[in-house]
Design an enzyme around this catalytic site. Structure first.
Site, PDB file in Angstrom:
ATOM      1  N   GLU A 157      -6.067 -87.192 -15.180  1.00 19.46           N
ATOM      2  CA  GLU A 157      -6.559 -85.812 -15.152  1.00 19.46           C
ATOM      3  C   GLU A 157      -6.470 -85.295 -13.718  1.00 19.46           C
ATOM      4  O   GLU A 157      -7.293 -85.662 -12.868  1.00 19.46           O
ATOM      5  CB  GLU A 157      -8.014 -85.795 -15.651  1.00 19.46           C
ATOM      6  CG  GLU A 157      -8.596 -84.407 -15.733  1.00 19.46           C
ATOM      7  CD  GLU A 157     -10.037 -84.441 -16.256  1.00 19.46           C
ATOM      8  OE1 GLU A 157     -10.337 -85.219 -17.188  1.00 19.46           O
ATOM      9  OE2 GLU A 157     -10.856 -83.675 -15.711  1.00 19.46           O
ATOM     10  N   ASP A 169      -8.790 -80.538 -21.025  1.00 16.70           N
ATOM     11  CA  ASP A 169     -10.208 -80.299 -20.788  1.00 16.70           C
ATOM     12  C   ASP A 169     -10.388 -78.788 -20.740  1.00 16.70           C
ATOM     13  O   ASP A 169      -9.999 -78.125 -19.774  1.00 16.70           O
ATOM     14  CB  ASP A 169     -10.685 -80.958 -19.485  1.00 16.70           C
ATOM     15  CG  ASP A 169     -11.197 -82.376 -19.738  1.00 16.70           C
ATOM     16  OD1 ASP A 169     -11.056 -82.864 -20.880  1.00 16.70           O
ATOM     17  OD2 ASP A 169     -11.728 -82.986 -18.797  1.00 16.70           O
ATOM     18  N   ASP A 180     -14.935 -79.741 -21.491  1.00 19.37           N
ATOM     19  CA  ASP A 180     -15.526 -80.267 -20.263  1.00 19.37           C
ATOM     20  C   ASP A 180     -16.235 -79.086 -19.605  1.00 19.37           C
ATOM     21  O   ASP A 180     -15.791 -78.542 -18.600  1.00 19.37           O
ATOM     22  CB  ASP A 180     -14.429 -80.847 -19.365  1.00 19.37           C
ATOM     23  CG  ASP A 180     -15.009 -81.662 -18.225  1.00 19.37           C
ATOM     24  OD1 ASP A 180     -16.238 -81.623 -18.046  1.00 19.37           O
ATOM     25  OD2 ASP A 180     -14.240 -82.329 -17.515  1.00 19.37           O
ATOM     26  N   HIS A 196      -9.512 -77.214 -12.997  1.00 18.14           N
ATOM     27  CA  HIS A 196      -8.826 -77.984 -11.956  1.00 18.14           C
ATOM     28  C   HIS A 196      -7.506 -77.311 -11.584  1.00 18.14           C
ATOM     29  O   HIS A 196      -7.101 -77.330 -10.413  1.00 18.14           O
ATOM     30  CB  HIS A 196      -8.536 -79.407 -12.435  1.00 18.14           C
ATOM     31  CG  HIS A 196      -9.768 -80.205 -12.720  1.00 18.14           C
ATOM     32  ND1 HIS A 196      -9.728 -81.519 -13.132  1.00 18.14           N
ATOM     33  CD2 HIS A 196     -11.085 -79.876 -12.663  1.00 18.14           C
ATOM     34  CE1 HIS A 196     -10.966 -81.971 -13.302  1.00 18.14           C
ATOM     35  NE2 HIS A 196     -11.808 -80.988 -13.027  1.00 18.14           N
ATOM     36  N   HIS A 217     -17.964 -90.888 -20.814  1.00 25.13           N
ATOM     37  CA  HIS A 217     -17.852 -91.946 -19.797  1.00 25.13           C
ATOM     38  C   HIS A 217     -18.798 -93.056 -20.256  1.00 25.13           C
ATOM     39  O   HIS A 217     -19.831 -92.774 -20.871  1.00 25.13           O
ATOM     40  CB  HIS A 217     -18.362 -91.494 -18.424  1.00 25.13           C
ATOM     41  CG  HIS A 217     -17.702 -90.289 -17.846  1.00 25.13           C
ATOM     42  ND1 HIS A 217     -18.041 -89.018 -18.208  1.00 25.13           N
ATOM     43  CD2 HIS A 217     -16.739 -90.172 -16.900  1.00 25.13           C
ATOM     44  CE1 HIS A 217     -17.305 -88.155 -17.516  1.00 25.13           C
ATOM     45  NE2 HIS A 217     -16.505 -88.825 -16.721  1.00 25.13           N
ATOM     46  N   ASP A 234     -16.981 -75.594 -14.291  1.00 25.53           N
ATOM     47  CA  ASP A 234     -17.026 -76.113 -15.668  1.00 25.53           C
ATOM     48  C   ASP A 234     -17.717 -75.156 -16.637  1.00 25.53           C
ATOM     49  O   ASP A 234     -18.631 -75.541 -17.372  1.00 25.53           O
ATOM     50  CB  ASP A 234     -17.748 -77.472 -15.713  1.00 25.53           C
ATOM     51  CG  ASP A 234     -16.911 -78.598 -15.138  1.00 25.53           C
ATOM     52  OD1 ASP A 234     -15.677 -78.470 -15.083  1.00 25.53           O
ATOM     53  OD2 ASP A 234     -17.499 -79.629 -14.763  1.00 25.53           O
ATOM     54  N   ASP A 253     -22.387 -92.338 -19.687  1.00 28.26           N
ATOM     55  CA  ASP A 253     -23.034 -91.240 -20.431  1.00 28.26           C
ATOM     56  C   ASP A 253     -23.706 -91.761 -21.687  1.00 28.26           C
ATOM     57  O   ASP A 253     -24.678 -91.177 -22.160  1.00 28.26           O
ATOM     58  CB  ASP A 253     -22.017 -90.198 -20.944  1.00 28.26           C
ATOM     59  CG  ASP A 253     -21.122 -89.641 -19.869  1.00 28.26           C
ATOM     60  OD1 ASP A 253     -21.557 -89.592 -18.712  1.00 28.26           O
ATOM     61  OD2 ASP A 253     -19.990 -89.254 -20.211  1.00 28.26           O
ATOM     62  N   ASP A 301     -15.698 -76.646  -9.021  1.00 26.73           N
ATOM     63  CA  ASP A 301     -15.464 -76.890 -10.440  1.00 26.73           C
ATOM     64  C   ASP A 301     -16.707 -76.433 -11.219  1.00 26.73           C
ATOM     65  O   ASP A 301     -17.620 -77.213 -11.442  1.00 26.73           O
ATOM     66  CB  ASP A 301     -15.264 -78.413 -10.592  1.00 26.73           C
ATOM     67  CG  ASP A 301     -14.569 -78.813 -11.864  1.00 26.73           C
ATOM     68  OD1 ASP A 301     -14.050 -77.937 -12.563  1.00 26.73           O
ATOM     69  OD2 ASP A 301     -14.541 -80.030 -12.147  1.00 26.73           O
ATOM     70  N   GLU A 339      -7.020 -79.919 -17.053  1.00 26.30           N
ATOM     71  CA  GLU A 339      -8.269 -79.154 -17.102  1.00 26.30           C
ATOM     72  C   GLU A 339      -8.061 -77.773 -16.478  1.00 26.30           C
ATOM     73  O   GLU A 339      -7.552 -77.647 -15.359  1.00 26.30           O
ATOM     74  CB  GLU A 339      -9.381 -79.914 -16.363  1.00 26.30           C
ATOM     75  CG  GLU A 339     -10.684 -79.130 -16.327  1.00 26.30           C
ATOM     76  CD  GLU A 339     -11.881 -79.997 -15.956  1.00 26.30           C
ATOM     77  OE1 GLU A 339     -11.920 -81.175 -16.374  1.00 26.30           O
ATOM     78  OE2 GLU A 339     -12.767 -79.501 -15.254  1.00 26.30           O
TER      79      GLU A 339
END
Ligand code: XLS
Ligand code: NI
Ligand code: NI
Length: 436
Positions: free
Chosen positions: A230, A294, A337, A269, A99, A307, A102, A305, A266
């Site tokens: 996404e 992802d 991700d 998700h 992003h 991750d 980031d 989430d 993802e």
């Protein structure tokens, strides 16, 4: 300067190795089904989790420091960049994703933020050339700042919409400068908490317009990659508009974006939406919208989430089967991700995590290839639909049959009572017999 002195260059040592700082399945240049593993898998490092996330959660502060020895904000972000390339080299990762916020610190004004971004983009461009790394995709963080608390493209406040558009414009420019293969729109806070304060139709129309406007702008400055949405059903908002693959495809069709957009699926998700990862990939594939992935996994007992780095080999096998069926990645790839757990807080844990995820996918690829080479499952599915290859079935497939013909055919069937078994358990056992 070396940022990860305790992480060596990770090599492939084969499946019998007991060295957990080695790959046991990922052998980047080994050819599987006619293609090197690195091209099948196209692994990417996620900048936000790996270079930024410090392990804080709702109940505790960070457990890791990701300043990389920097003293000023810009120095910290420069060091993040050097550290990212060191990691990618040590782990044989060819791609990364970020992003805007980031890679460079957000300034007080848009101009200030853009200036920071430009400075870091120069550095990233140089490091990419030197290290032969590529940008899988870029994106804009339009969800963290309080100005986006009610959404960005779906904000009831026009100023927030304008700011988001400008921020995405800049993120597109950076993505194009770095030769990005993709641009992701994850609908950060594009959703609602309560319909009592929400004009859903207005919000969706605005979001459709934002995607049209910004994607057309990217094309106008020479972006050749793919745009991805996404899907995610919830978190941070109670209801995210990009709920799942099918919902997003309906949205893309309504706002005439289907030609230019694909999906970034993802794993976590998918499970939050009550689907399997494989289901979401299949929905994308059969609608011609399979784009990128992802790669992570959730915890089925938890409703958020998480991750986590993916280690479930059934899941990676089914995923790679879908990827192969979709014809493999073109502009997309497997972006981790995923983040180390809060309590896995040493630099070595980053290496263990990536190795675990990369090996799980490499093994998934090997097993998916074995499933295809074995051929029994594919053949079963083909036979299951064989009645559409001739006679009345062929006419149905060709859409040349009339309703009267179907009626006459049905009458001719007499006492029509049953159809062949679906053989689920038999197939599941074939799968196990190939995998183990
Ligand atoms: C959050 C999303 C996010 C996107 C990029 O749940 O997964 O990390 O991948 O904005
Ligand atoms: Ni994601
Ligand atoms: Ni996510």
């Amino acid at each position: 300067m070396e940022f990860f002195p305790t992480i060596p260059v990770i090599k492939y040592e084969g499946k019998d190795s007991k060295n957990m700082l080695a790959f046991r399945h990922y052998n980047p240049d080994e050819v599987i089904l006619g293609k090197p593993m690195r091209e099948h898998l196209k692994f990417a490092l996620s900048y936000w989790h790996t270079m930024c996330a410090e392990g804080s959660d709702m109940f505790g502060r960070g457990t890791m420091n990701k300043d990389f020895g920097g003293q000023t904000p810009m120095e910290i972000y420069k060091n993040k960049a050097y550290a990212a390339f060191e990691l990618m080299n040590k782990l044989s990762i060819d791609y990364f994703c970020f992003h805007d916020r980031d890679i460079a610190p957000e300034g007080k004004t848009l101009e200030e933020s853009n200036k920071n971004l430009d400075e870091i983009a120069e550095l990233l461009e140089k490091l990419m050339k030197e290290n032969n790394k590529k940008l899988l995709w870029g994106t804009a963080n339009c969800f963290n700042h309080p100005r986006y608390m009610n959404g960005a493209g779906t904000s009831p406040e026009a100023d927030a919409f304008a700011y988001a558009a400008a921020q995405i414009k800049k993120a597109m420019e950076v993505t194009v400068k770095l030769g990005g293969n993709g641009y992701v729109y994850w609908g950060g806070r594009e959703g609602y908490e309560t319909l009592l304060n929400t004009d859903m139709g207005k919000e969706l129309d605005n979001l459709g317009f934002l995607l049209k406007l910004t994607s057309q702008y990217a094309r106008s400055i020479g972006f050749k990659g793919d745009f991805y949405i996404e899907p995610k059903p919830k978190e941070p908002t109670k209801h995210q508009y990009d709920f799942d693959a099918a919902t997003v495809i309906g949205f893309l069709q309504k706002y005439d974006l289907m030609d230019d957009f694909k999906l970034n699926i993802e794993a976590n998700h998918a499970t939050l939406a009550g689907h399997t990862f494989q289901h979401e990939l299949a929905v994308a594939r059969v609608n011609g919208a399979f784009g990128s992935i992802d790669a992570n996994q959730g915890d089925l007992q938890l409703g958020w989430d998480t991750d986590q780095f993916p280690t479930n080999v059934y899941e990676t096998t089914m995923c790679m089967l879908e990827v192969i069926k979709a014809g493999g990645f073109t502009n997309g790839g497997l972006n981790f991700d995923a983040k180390t757990r809060r309590a896995s807080n040493t630099p070595e844990d980053i290496a263990y995590s990536y190795i675990a995820g990369m090996d799980a996918f490499a093994l998934g690829l090997r097993l998916a290839a074995m499933v295809l080479e074995d051929g029994r499952i594919e053949e079963f599915v083909k036979q299951r639909y064989a009645s559409y290859e001739s006679g009345i079935g062929k006419k149905i497939s060709d859409k040349t049959v009339t309703i009267e013909e179907l009626e006459a055919h049905a009458k001719g069937l007499g006492e029509f009572e049953t159809v062949p078994s679906g053989r689920q358990e038999y197939l599941e056992n074939i799968l196990n017999s190939i995998m183990f």
